[in-house]
Design a protein around this motif. Structure first.
Motif, PDB file in Angstrom:
ATOM      1  N   ALA A  75     -19.568  42.185  96.445  1.00 14.75           N
ATOM      2  CA  ALA A  75     -18.057  42.008  96.312  1.00 14.75           C
ATOM      3  C   ALA A  75     -17.921  40.957  95.264  1.00 14.75           C
ATOM      4  O   ALA A  75     -17.199  41.104  94.329  1.00 14.75           O
ATOM      5  CB  ALA A  75     -17.501  41.484  97.971  1.00 14.75           C
ATOM      6  N   ARG A  76     -18.643  39.971  95.378  1.00 12.97           N
ATOM      7  CA  ARG A  76     -18.579  38.928  94.375  1.00 12.97           C
ATOM      8  C   ARG A  76     -18.960  39.457  93.117  1.00 12.97           C
ATOM      9  O   ARG A  76     -18.554  39.070  92.019  1.00 12.97           O
ATOM     10  CB  ARG A  76     -19.394  37.632  94.754  1.00 12.97           C
ATOM     11  N   SER A  77     -19.719  40.198  92.949  1.00 13.03           N
ATOM     12  CA  SER A  77     -20.225  40.940  91.737  1.00 13.03           C
ATOM     13  C   SER A  77     -19.409  41.891  90.974  1.00 13.03           C
ATOM     14  O   SER A  77     -19.057  41.753  89.780  1.00 13.03           O
ATOM     15  CB  SER A  77     -21.598  41.538  91.740  1.00 13.03           C
ATOM     16  N   LEU A  78     -18.183  42.275  91.990  1.00  7.47           N
ATOM     17  CA  LEU A  78     -17.109  43.037  91.676  1.00  7.47           C
ATOM     18  C   LEU A  78     -15.871  42.519  91.484  1.00  7.47           C
ATOM     19  O   LEU A  78     -14.854  42.899  91.046  1.00  7.47           O
ATOM     20  CB  LEU A  78     -16.925  44.214  92.434  1.00  7.47           C
ATOM     21  N   GLY A  79     -15.987  40.976  91.607  1.00  7.92           N
ATOM     22  CA  GLY A  79     -14.837  39.990  91.387  1.00  7.92           C
ATOM     23  C   GLY A  79     -13.901  40.225  92.718  1.00  7.92           C
ATOM     24  O   GLY A  79     -12.711  39.423  92.691  1.00  7.92           O
TER      25      GLY A  79
END
Length: 848
Positions: A554-558
């Motif tokens: 999730a964090r990798s995708l913002g």
């Protein structure tokens, strides 16, 4: 190339069969089918192949998904070579070698190449020594490189600990076991999950020599084996364990067998023990097979589950433990029951479970008595060992002198200084990172600010680069206490086609994970965190690694995502929303925010306790599936006044509030109170602390026994330039600390009072400053020549710490406390009182 994958149910059956048959080949084949890997065994001889199969057969998921076959082969070949080259190699039974030399893993640390590195550094150092002497020598080597320093719960690898030159006891023992195994000596980490007589826990090392296990404090070498500062407290322990890699069938009592390890009970090596047989029944008195039975020790204001067992077909389970009290909690299918067990008194107990069981309002917990066994050590050996420790300290200090100190940090921009100082032996990585991104300092510093102090000491440039150059502004690489590895660029590429949709609706990512990531069906397997990339590549995880995987992707995708530190829930936020949505892995459809209510704790402040601290005085657990699940509030910032006085938001449900007043004897006066939180409503619950009665001496505060001062020679009145700790001067146990004002009548009276009595415990007397030292003459007060250490309190740090903890309102002297080296204060007095010396002796007499 992957092999054909079996269903979860069939894989789990294979695991059970493999464990029952103690068959390495079966366990290895089951692991291949579960994870989906094939090893290239070309070039391996039969011995290497067998060793490799053993390691893979019992490996936790992370060790299969995150480490290459070449990594294992290099370590296996080094281990077998060491057995050939070390004189004791062929004397070690194959079972001992397999379980206590061959495994690379000690506990939950990330694996590294310590075995290859340490062997080169140690092989000549132990040359010509007996096994027992080699064990002592390896521990001296460990002390040269690492000394104790408390830190967070994440365990550094052995090489990471050496790089930073510090470690908590779990890291020191991991390092020492790794070093012993590197030279072919069987070793294991021993730990008491929680002390019974005080808060905290401890870990140390046992090493095998000449057919017998010996113990020692890791990185704390003594002159002989079977000696450490913990001999006495260990004799009061309720439980001590070690996890043995593989399906181990040794002489020790087996507590638990899993697909990864065998947990064995070692408490009988250190303390007097007794055994209790428990029977778990339902409301009709019928046995409850496979009930979960948790054995709980009171520690840090909670009833902590120190060991878990499962009842047999007749509802029976037994345990051997030290002769003290535990809470025994049984549960199954949402039903639960409890009993207090006194080992050494009770022999058989029945626990009845029901949908709802009344909890005790008050419960007294008594720890085992102290019965230490200490070896005789010739004075000459002790003196020689002390000399070696000083030399080793100097060697380690020479290395740490190369770190960036606060003074050296003045050469760098102010905003960089804290990170450079905290990074210790990793400062060059942090410095190179800051220089590399000198044109993006705001982002670089923001990334560093997301890291813990320990992260700064071992984070790699690969991890920093990955997060710095990723498109996402979710900079933090950390979810909870997992090892840090690169992942953001990987998931940017893997989910490039879905990124826009997932960011608009994060629930779609949840559904992708449900569909594509299999859960390990073995619920008793180790849950060490896998890397997020490992989860993706092998499409299998346990619940913990799945949760971390979701947050990382999730964090990798913002996408805003987290694992809530208090509740452990996985959550995300929709774009533009401030509300956190709980991920419901077991439910379908769009997730919603969990309803909450308000908890107010009603507390009336008393002297010394105008506020109460979470973990020290009270904790809150949520009842989940018949079990108490601790709510993990921040230990540094959570108190009654800061969090619960005016109301805290909790999810709806049933909770348990535990408070405890610890006595100096170790006994706890606990209270347990159940309450419910309803949506939109405020629940007020009394927060009460039971008080000491009769001759009981209560713990009234905390004080760091590692606090440092400058010693004073009472004859020459010279002040030593190098600070020493209180602990180094008092030894373990209770001591008297006094801070006195020279030329002041109250202090003069107190010193004369102390001179009249035999205190019976070490005394440390601290003077205010150098001027006070010049005025001081011990003979003026008839103070004894032995048993008292004199010193100066630099910058009044010790006095200020006591003033803060004990709520002292003025600088009136003297201040006397009785404390112990478990950091507990049990008595204090500010100003002079008649017969102070006799008062100190009376309190100390009660503590015996």
């Amino acid at each position: 190339m992957r092999v054909r994958l079996l269903t979860a149910a069939s894989i789990f059956l294979i695991f059970i069969q493999a464990m029952a048959g103690a068959n390495i080949d079966s366990a290895y084949n089951a692991k291949k089918q579960l994870v989906g890997f094939n090893l290239d065994e070309k070039g391996l001889n039969n011995e290497e192949r067998q060793a490799l199969h053993f390691l893979y057969a019992y490996a936790p998921l992370c060790d299969v998904t995150d480490y290459s076959q070449d990594f294992y082969i290099a370590n296996v070949r080094q281990t077998l070579l060491t057995r050939e080259q070390m004189p004791w190699g062929k004397t070690i039974p194959s079972g001992i070698f397999m379980h206590f030399v061959l495994p690379l893993r000690v506990n939950n640390e990330p694996l590294d190449s310590a075995r290859l590195v340490f062997y080169k550094q140690l092989k000549d150092r132990v040359k010509g020594l007996s096994m027992k002497d080699a064990i002592l020598e390896v521990n001296h080597w460990c002390h040269e490189h690492v000394t104790y320093q408390p830190s967070d719960s994440r365990t550094s690898s052995p090489l990471q600990s050496v790089k930073t030159a510090t470690g908590r006891c779990g890291e020191e023992s991991t390092l020492t076991v790794a070093a012993l195994r590197a030279v072919g000596i069987p070793a294991r980490q021993v730990y008491t999950p929680r002390w019974a007589h005080t808060d905290d826990n401890h870990a140390w090392v046992e090493a095998w020599a000449d057919g017998k296990w010996w113990f020692m404090g890791a990185c704390e070498p003594e002159a002989v084996l079977n000696l450490g500062w913990f001999n006495a407290p260990a004799s009061r322990a309720l439980l001590m364990h070690t996890r043995v890699f593989g399906d181990y069938d040794g002489p020790e009592e087996t507590v638990l067998k899993t697909s990864n390890y065998t947990e064995v009970n070692l408490v009988g090596n250190y303390a007097e023990t007794a055994k209790i047989q428990f029977t778990i029944v339902d409301t009709q008195g019928k046995p409850v097979p496979n009930a979960r039975v948790e054995f709980k020790i009171y520690n840090y204001a909670e009833f902590y589950t120190a060991v878990t067992k499962w009842a047999d077909a007749a509802g029976r389970v037994s345990l051997t433990a030290g002769k003290g009290d535990m809470l025994v909690w049984a549960s199954r299918d949402g039903q639960y029951g409890w009993t207090k067990a006194t080992f050494g008194k009770d022999t058989a107990l029945t626990v009845k479970i029901a949908r709802h069981t009344a909890l005790p309002r008050s419960i007294d917990i008594v720890p085992p008595p102290e019965h230490p066994v200490l070896p005789d050590v010739p004075a000459a050996l002790t003196a020689r060992n002390k000399q070696r420790l000083e030399q080793e300290d100097a060697m380690r200090n020479a290395y740490t002198a190369t770190f960036i100190t606060p003074d050296k940090a003045q050469a760098y921009p102010e905003e960089q200084r804290p990170y450079l100082v905290k990074s210790r032996g990793n400062h060059q990585v942090i410095l190179d990172f800051l220089n590399k991104y000198s044109g993006q300092q705001e982002r670089a510093l923001k990334l560093l600010s997301t890291l813990t102090d320990k992260d700064l000491r071992d984070v790699t440039m690969q991890v920093l680069d990955d997060n710095m150059t990723a498109r996402s502004n979710q900079l933090s690489p950390r979810v909870e206490a997992e090892p840090l590895r690169p992942f953001k660029h990987f998931f940017e590429q893997k989910f490039a086609a879905e990124a826009t949709r997932y960011k608009a609706n994060p629930q779609l990512l949840v559904e992708w994970i449900k569909k594509n990531i299999r859960l390990n069906p073995d619920t008793k397997a180790l849950r060490y965190a896998q890397s997020a990339t490992g989860v993706y590549n092998y499409r299998i995880a346990d619940e913990r690694s799945r949760d971390i995987f979701f947050v990382d992707v999730a964090r990798s995708l913002g996408i805003d995502a987290r694992k809530d530190a208090v509740t452990g829930k996985v959550q995300y936020r929709n774009s533009g929303s401030n509300s956190w949505i709980d991920v419901k892995w077991d439910k379908t459809g769009q997730a919603k925010a969990t309803p909450q209510g308000t908890l107010v704790l009603d507390y009336t402040p008393i002297p010394l306790h105008d506020d109460l601290s979470y973990y020290i005085h009270f904790t809150i657990s949520k009842m989940t599936g018949g079990r108490m699940v601790l709510q993990n509030y921040d230990e540094n910032n959570c108190t009654w006044a800061s969090t619960f006085k005016n109301g805290a938001q909790l999810d709806t449900g049933t909770y348990v509030l535990v408070t405890g007043s610890r006595m100096a004897s170790g006994t706890v006066l606990a209270t347990v109170r159940e309450f419910k939180i309803e949506a939109g409503h405020t629940t007020t619950v009394p927060l009460t602390m039971r008080q000491a009665t009769g001759d009981q001496v209560a713990v009234i505060g905390n004080f760091d026994s590692e606090s440092r001062f400058n010693r004073v020679d009472s004859k020459s009145c010279t002040i030593a330039s190098t600070p020493v700790s209180l602990l180094s001067c008092t030894g373990r146990g209770y001591y008297v600390l006094g801070i006195v004002g020279m030329g002041q009548e109250p202090s003069n009276h107190a010193l004369r009072d102390i001179a009249k009595v035999e205190i019976g415990r070490p005394v440390v007397l601290l003077l205010e400053d150098e001027a006070a030292v010049r005025k001081f003459n011990a003979s003026d007060f008839n103070l004894p020549a032995e048993g008292i250490t004199y010193g100066v309190d630099p910058d009044h740090k010790i006095l200020n710490a006591l003033k803060s903890e004990l709520k002292l309102a003025s600088d009136q002297m003297p201040v006397f406390v009785i404390a112990d080296t478990f950091n507990r204060i049990v008595y204090y007095r500010q100003g002079y009182t008649i017969n102070m010396g006799e008062e100190l002796r009376t309190i100390l007499g009660k503590l015996k």
